[in-house]
Motif scaffolding. Structure first.
Motif, mmCIF file in Angstrom:
data_model
loop_
_atom_site.group_PDB
_atom_site.id
_atom_site.type_symbol
_atom_site.label_atom_id
_atom_site.label_comp_id
_atom_site.label_asym_id
_atom_site.label_seq_id
_atom_site.Cartn_x
_atom_site.Cartn_y
_atom_site.Cartn_z
ATOM 1 N N ILE A 144 6.644 -11.815 45.544
ATOM 2 C CA ILE A 144 6.134 -10.601 45.119
ATOM 3 C C ILE A 144 5.756 -9.726 46.301
ATOM 4 C CG2 ILE A 144 4.533 -11.987 43.235
ATOM 5 C CD1 ILE A 144 2.396 -12.173 45.279
ATOM 6 N N GLY A 145 6.311 -9.857 47.665
ATOM 7 C CA GLY A 145 6.180 -9.005 48.731
ATOM 8 C C GLY A 145 5.121 -8.864 49.548
ATOM 9 N N SER A 146 4.085 -9.956 49.434
ATOM 10 C CA SER A 146 2.914 -9.817 50.080
ATOM 11 C C SER A 146 3.125 -10.570 51.462
ATOM 12 C CB SER A 146 1.748 -10.487 49.256
ATOM 13 O OG SER A 146 2.089 -11.997 48.843
ATOM 14 N N CYS A 147 3.944 -11.554 51.584
ATOM 15 C CA CYS A 147 4.049 -12.373 52.878
ATOM 16 C C CYS A 147 4.782 -11.937 53.874
ATOM 17 C CB CYS A 147 4.338 -13.837 52.576
ATOM 18 S SG CYS A 147 6.220 -14.188 52.033
ATOM 19 N N GLY A 148 5.945 -11.533 53.424
ATOM 20 C CA GLY A 148 6.887 -10.701 54.616
ATOM 21 C C GLY A 148 7.922 -11.916 55.434
ATOM 22 N N THR A 149 7.944 -13.017 54.749
ATOM 23 C CA THR A 149 8.712 -14.088 55.307
ATOM 24 C C THR A 149 10.419 -13.802 54.918
ATOM 25 O OG1 THR A 149 8.314 -15.578 53.871
ATOM 26 C CG2 THR A 149 6.933 -15.788 55.729
ATOM 27 N N LYS A 203 7.110 -1.315 52.332
ATOM 28 C CA LYS A 203 6.609 -0.491 53.341
ATOM 29 C C LYS A 203 5.215 -1.008 53.981
ATOM 30 C CE LYS A 203 8.607 3.702 51.889
ATOM 31 N NZ LYS A 203 8.438 5.056 51.373
ATOM 32 N N THR A 204 4.438 -1.356 52.905
ATOM 33 C CA THR A 204 3.099 -1.862 53.256
ATOM 34 C C THR A 204 2.992 -3.175 54.014
ATOM 35 O OG1 THR A 204 1.896 -0.878 51.406
ATOM 36 C CG2 THR A 204 0.604 -2.655 52.333
ATOM 37 N N ARG A 205 3.608 -4.278 53.596
ATOM 38 C CA ARG A 205 3.740 -5.607 54.302
ATOM 39 C C ARG A 205 4.562 -5.300 55.746
ATOM 40 N NH1 ARG A 205 2.783 -8.201 57.236
ATOM 41 N NH2 ARG A 205 2.785 -10.492 57.412
ATOM 42 N N ARG A 206 5.547 -4.536 55.767
ATOM 43 C CA ARG A 206 6.327 -4.388 57.177
ATOM 44 C C ARG A 206 5.559 -3.263 58.097
ATOM 45 N NH1 ARG A 206 10.752 -1.812 57.251
ATOM 46 N NH2 ARG A 206 10.459 -0.967 55.162
ATOM 47 N N SER A 207 4.497 -2.798 57.604
ATOM 48 C CA SER A 207 3.588 -2.063 58.332
ATOM 49 C C SER A 207 2.384 -2.976 59.015
ATOM 50 C CB SER A 207 2.721 -0.903 57.659
ATOM 51 O OG SER A 207 1.630 -1.383 56.836
ATOM 52 N N LEU A 208 2.003 -4.073 58.869
ATOM 53 C CA LEU A 208 1.444 -5.148 59.289
ATOM 54 C C LEU A 208 1.972 -5.963 60.127
ATOM 55 C CD1 LEU A 208 -0.441 -5.938 55.725
ATOM 56 C CD2 LEU A 208 -1.134 -4.212 57.607
ATOM 57 N N THR A 223 10.792 -1.064 62.779
ATOM 58 C CA THR A 223 12.341 -1.937 62.759
ATOM 59 C C THR A 223 13.105 -1.766 61.604
ATOM 60 O OG1 THR A 223 11.290 -3.785 61.480
ATOM 61 C CG2 THR A 223 10.843 -3.726 63.938
ATOM 62 N N ASP A 224 14.307 -2.131 61.718
ATOM 63 C CA ASP A 224 15.221 -1.822 60.241
ATOM 64 C C ASP A 224 15.404 -2.977 59.470
ATOM 65 O OD1 ASP A 224 16.434 -3.577 62.096
ATOM 66 O OD2 ASP A 224 18.452 -2.355 62.187
ATOM 67 N N LEU A 225 14.212 -3.799 59.546
ATOM 68 C CA LEU A 225 14.330 -4.943 58.472
ATOM 69 C C LEU A 225 13.644 -4.628 57.039
ATOM 70 C CD1 LEU A 225 12.644 -7.763 60.789
ATOM 71 C CD2 LEU A 225 14.995 -7.189 60.550
ATOM 72 N N ARG A 226 14.009 -5.215 56.146
ATOM 73 C CA ARG A 226 13.628 -5.038 54.609
ATOM 74 C C ARG A 226 13.313 -6.476 54.240
ATOM 75 N NH1 ARG A 226 15.639 -0.867 51.623
ATOM 76 N NH2 ARG A 226 14.181 -1.883 50.375
ATOM 77 N N LEU A 227 12.469 -6.331 53.108
ATOM 78 C CA LEU A 227 11.855 -7.706 52.549
ATOM 79 C C LEU A 227 13.082 -7.804 51.486
ATOM 80 C CD1 LEU A 227 8.052 -7.041 52.071
ATOM 81 C CD2 LEU A 227 9.199 -8.324 53.949
ATOM 82 N N ALA A 228 13.710 -9.010 51.391
ATOM 83 C CA ALA A 228 14.671 -9.211 50.639
ATOM 84 C C ALA A 228 14.230 -9.401 49.189
ATOM 85 C CB ALA A 228 15.472 -10.666 50.602
ATOM 86 N N CYS A 229 12.833 -9.740 49.009
ATOM 87 C CA CYS A 229 12.356 -9.948 47.559
ATOM 88 C C CYS A 229 12.160 -8.465 47.110
ATOM 89 C CB CYS A 229 11.126 -10.659 47.697
ATOM 90 S SG CYS A 229 9.511 -9.954 48.384
ATOM 91 N N ALA A 262 15.086 -14.875 63.935
ATOM 92 C CA ALA A 262 14.256 -16.018 64.240
ATOM 93 C C ALA A 262 12.780 -15.733 63.952
ATOM 94 C CB ALA A 262 14.391 -16.640 65.453
ATOM 95 N N GLU A 263 11.885 -16.720 64.170
ATOM 96 C CA GLU A 263 10.488 -16.725 63.681
ATOM 97 C C GLU A 263 10.195 -16.763 62.411
ATOM 98 O OE1 GLU A 263 8.674 -16.851 66.734
ATOM 99 O OE2 GLU A 263 10.553 -16.384 67.975
ATOM 100 N N PHE A 264 8.923 -17.249 62.236
ATOM 101 C CA PHE A 264 8.203 -17.583 60.870
ATOM 102 C C PHE A 264 8.721 -16.374 60.074
ATOM 103 C CE2 PHE A 264 4.902 -17.789 57.525
ATOM 104 C CZ PHE A 264 5.112 -19.159 57.244
ATOM 105 N N TRP A 265 8.130 -15.234 60.330
ATOM 106 C CA TRP A 265 8.367 -13.918 59.492
ATOM 107 C C TRP A 265 9.555 -13.288 59.589
ATOM 108 C CZ3 TRP A 265 3.530 -15.134 61.431
ATOM 109 C CH2 TRP A 265 2.661 -15.210 60.271
ATOM 110 N N GLY A 266 10.640 -13.913 60.299
ATOM 111 C CA GLY A 266 11.828 -13.297 60.452
ATOM 112 C C GLY A 266 12.064 -11.967 61.156
ATOM 113 N N GLN A 267 10.928 -11.617 62.278
ATOM 114 C CA GLN A 267 10.784 -10.551 62.992
ATOM 115 C C GLN A 267 11.250 -10.748 64.387
ATOM 116 O OE1 GLN A 267 8.521 -12.898 62.731
ATOM 117 N NE2 GLN A 267 7.292 -12.775 64.497
ATOM 118 N N GLY A 268 11.852 -12.073 64.695
ATOM 119 C CA GLY A 268 12.254 -12.342 66.083
ATOM 120 C C GLY A 268 13.542 -11.496 66.660
#
Length: 112
Positions: A43-48, A65-70, A77-83, A97-103
């Motif tokens: 649903i786009g709320s966790c960012g993992t 955009k909202t989740r990746r701003s937190l 960064t150039d990441l995206r939420l797959a969901c 790596a890392e819990f949220w894939g932001q490593g």
């Protein structure tokens, strides 16, 4: 049909397919560590499910955009939420790596 290259697999999908769904249906390790159990189920709320996507995909929607701003993510960064990402053409996906894939360390690349 668009092709998704992730973790050494080439997956064909329909244009507009949800990236998270495509990756999971094809056995791709989208989540790191505890995020395999604790995630928002798309649903786009966790960012993992954050991944680097190269290729033709939908524009980032407000959830992405909202989740990746937190923290721990960053909107620069150039990441995206797959969901929250629709596949529109051929894409290559990289997981970090890392819990949220932001490593900074790469967990897997498009090639494997």
């Amino acid at each position: 049909m668009p092709k998704v290259l992730a973790q050494g697999k080439t997956i064909e999908c329909v244009r507009g397919a949800n990236l998270r769904v495509i990756l999971q249906q094809n056995g791709i390790d989208l989540y790191n560590g505890g995020a395999k159990v604790i995630n928002c189920r798309g649903i786009g709320s966790c960012g993992t499910c954050a991944v680097k996507v190269e290729g033709e995909v939908s524009s980032a929607n407000w959830r992405d955009k909202t989740r990746r701003s937190l923290p721990p993510h960053s909107p620069t960064t150039d990441l995206r939420l797959a969901c929250q990402t629709e596949v529109l053409g051929d894409v290559k996906v990289t997981k970090f790596a890392e819990f949220w894939g932001q490593g900074s360390r790469i967990v897997w690349t498009p090639e494997g």
